[in-house]
Write a protein that holds these residues in place. Structure first.
Motif: not given
Length: 512
Positions: A18-19, A5-10, A262-264
């Motif tokens: 995302t596509k 979810e945090r990836d999608i927000l970023q 480093e913060e993932e």
């Protein structure tokens, strides 16, 4: 591939989906697509050599015609000066005057640029300022050995308590020292633009800058405006833009998984100068000159550069007039077979667009080929090792056209392709004039003319870990791959980039 979810927000914060990110990852898996170069473009075969009489006619035509067009100079200027001072940073880190002699250190590096730097220090445009600062900060400066003085002087040029030049955008580094002032590349671009991009007493110039640097450029303009406008008699309209964050690209690891910090967090990188096609797409002007920020000369040498800019502009106007005439004829629907042959001949001989279909081209085909952005590109004789430059390239549909190709795009594992690359006689100095509107005065959507297959994958590192980075098709490479293109030879004197600080010691950067 599933994103957290945090990836999608970023991703969404970047203005991406995302596509789109998944499509970028697929490009990594696919790898670089090498181009198919059929021939090196040479004089008489893809590159025009314009003789003196014709050159003067084109300059006169440009001067007579330019007031009928909206003009702008476009300067990619987001580059930092850090690379320019790399050798000095290495010197500051490695050289100890208590342990080494400067001459021995320079011999051990084998760096001729660094040797030239120390041999001609006093000719650098910021030398006086650096010396003054060094003496102020080191009261014993005069008593120190020459080697110790050199070490202090380099540190003064680089460090935050000194001139801090390597922290500046390259466009704001002092380039040229005149009797009464020192000029940056930014200032020299303005002076040059005033001589060929001025219409009705106004010259428009657009700089693409890094986000944190806009105020620095505006501050420099505030300081030099009175001098520049008085000298040129021209008013300037200066625009700035940033590289859009949505043109950033995802980085991956060696397993093609998204690279994480480093913060993932996901790690995105700027998509290279090819991302600036979007900045250019936002321009409203018809005719746009493109030139890199570090390619300038001193005032006493600028007229030669200006003449060749006007020559390229005159050539563009001549070809554009013919293109517009043909498009209007094709649109009318009343075109004789003789006219069709004339248009086909123009495409083949003037624009070097070769139809892979042996049958006669249709009106629709001719219209589609002519209705494109147009660029005239100066090309310089390659007096060193052949590399990327102008080539005739065959695309996946079998069509051949003129393209600017970088060395990394060439399949050097293929003996025939490597041989063709070695036959290159010219290179691309980024000396381009573009026509961005059609015969109806409508702006082209430049994104429609990008060849996405020309994106480029490079190996980089982050936090000491290897990663793969994706650069969008280069601005004048794949970014303009589907434009109509003309190559014209220009003299090497018009190409004077500053890649290292020692380049400022070359004659072209030393006022007479």
């Amino acid at each position: 591939m599933n994103f957290k979810e945090r990836d999608i927000l970023q991703i969404e914060d970047k203005g991406l989906s995302t596509k789109e990110v998944k499509e970028q990852i697929e490009i990594f898996k696919r790898g670089n697509i090498k181009v198919n170069i059929t021939e090196a473009a040479t004089v008489g075969k893809g590159i025009s050599k314009i003789e003196s009489t014709e050159k003067h006619k084109l300059i006169e035509f440009y001067d007579a015609e330019k007031a009928n067009h909206s003009l702008l100079k476009f300067v990619p200027a987001s580059g930092a000066a850090s690379r320019m001072f790399k050798a000095l940073h290495n010197f500051a880190d490695d050289f100890d005057p208590e342990k080494h002699e400067l001459r021995e250190y320079l011999d051990s590096t084998g760096d001729s640029d660094l040797q030239r730097f120390f041999n001609h220090l006093d000719k650098l445009p910021f030398y006086d300022h650096a010396i003054e600062k060094a003496k102020k900060q080191h009261s014993d400066y005069a008593e120190l050995s020459h080697d110790a003085q050199h070490k202090i002087l380099v540190e003064t040029i680089l460090n935050s308590d000194g001139l801090y030049l390597s922290n500046l955008p390259k466009g704001l580094v002092p380039f040229h020292k005149y009797d009464q002032h020192v000029a940056t590349a930014f200032e020299e671009h303005l002076l040059e633009a005033a001589k060929y991009a001025e219409v009705d007493g106004i010259a428009k110039i657009h700089f693409t800058v890094a986000k944190g640097d806009k105020d620095k450029f505006k501050g420099e303009w505030k300081q030099i405006r009175e001098r520049v406008e008085a000298k040129t008699g021209v008013k300037f309209e200066i625009e700035y833009s940033y590289q859009d964050p949505k043109t950033d690209t995802i980085a991956v690891d060696n397993n093609f998984e998204p690279f994480r910090t480093e913060e993932e967090d996901l790690f995105f990188r700027p998509g290279g100068h090819g991302a600036l096609i979007e900045n250019m797409n936002q321009l409203d002007e018809e005719i746009v000159f493109v030139k890199n920020i570090d390619n300038v000369v001193t005032e006493d040498k600028v007229q030669n550069v200006v003449d060749h800019k006007k020559m390229l502009g005159g050539k563009l106007f001549k070809v554009q007039n013919k293109v517009f005439e043909y498009l209007k004829a094709l649109e009318s629907g009343d075109v004789t077979s003789e006219k069709m042959n004339e248009i086909q001949d123009f495409l083949n001989k003037e624009l070097f667009v070769k139809n892979s279909n042996s049958e006669d081209a249709s009106a629709k085909y001719l219209q589609e080929k002519l209705h494109r952005p147009l660029r005239v590109c100066g090309m310089v004789k390659n007096e060193g090792e052949p590399g990327g430059g102008p080539f005739l390239v065959q695309d996946k549909n079998g069509e051949i056209s003129l393209q600017i190709i970088e060395g990394a795009q060439i399949d050097n594992d293929n003996p025939q392709q490597a041989k063709t690359a070695r036959e290159a006689t010219h290179f691309n100095p980024v000396d381009i004039v573009c026509s961005l509107k059609d015969h109806n005065g409508e702006s082209y959507d430049l994104n429609e003319y990008v060849d996405e297959d020309m994106s480029f994958i490079a190996d980089k590192t982050k936090d000491g870990k290897p990663l793969k980075a994706l650069e969008r098709p280069g601005l004048w490479n794949g970014g303009m791959a589907k434009w109509n293109t003309i190559f014209v030879e220009v003299p090497v004197e018009t190409f004077n980039p500053v890649k290292t600080v020692s380049d400022l010691l070359k004659e072209s950067h030393q006022p007479q």
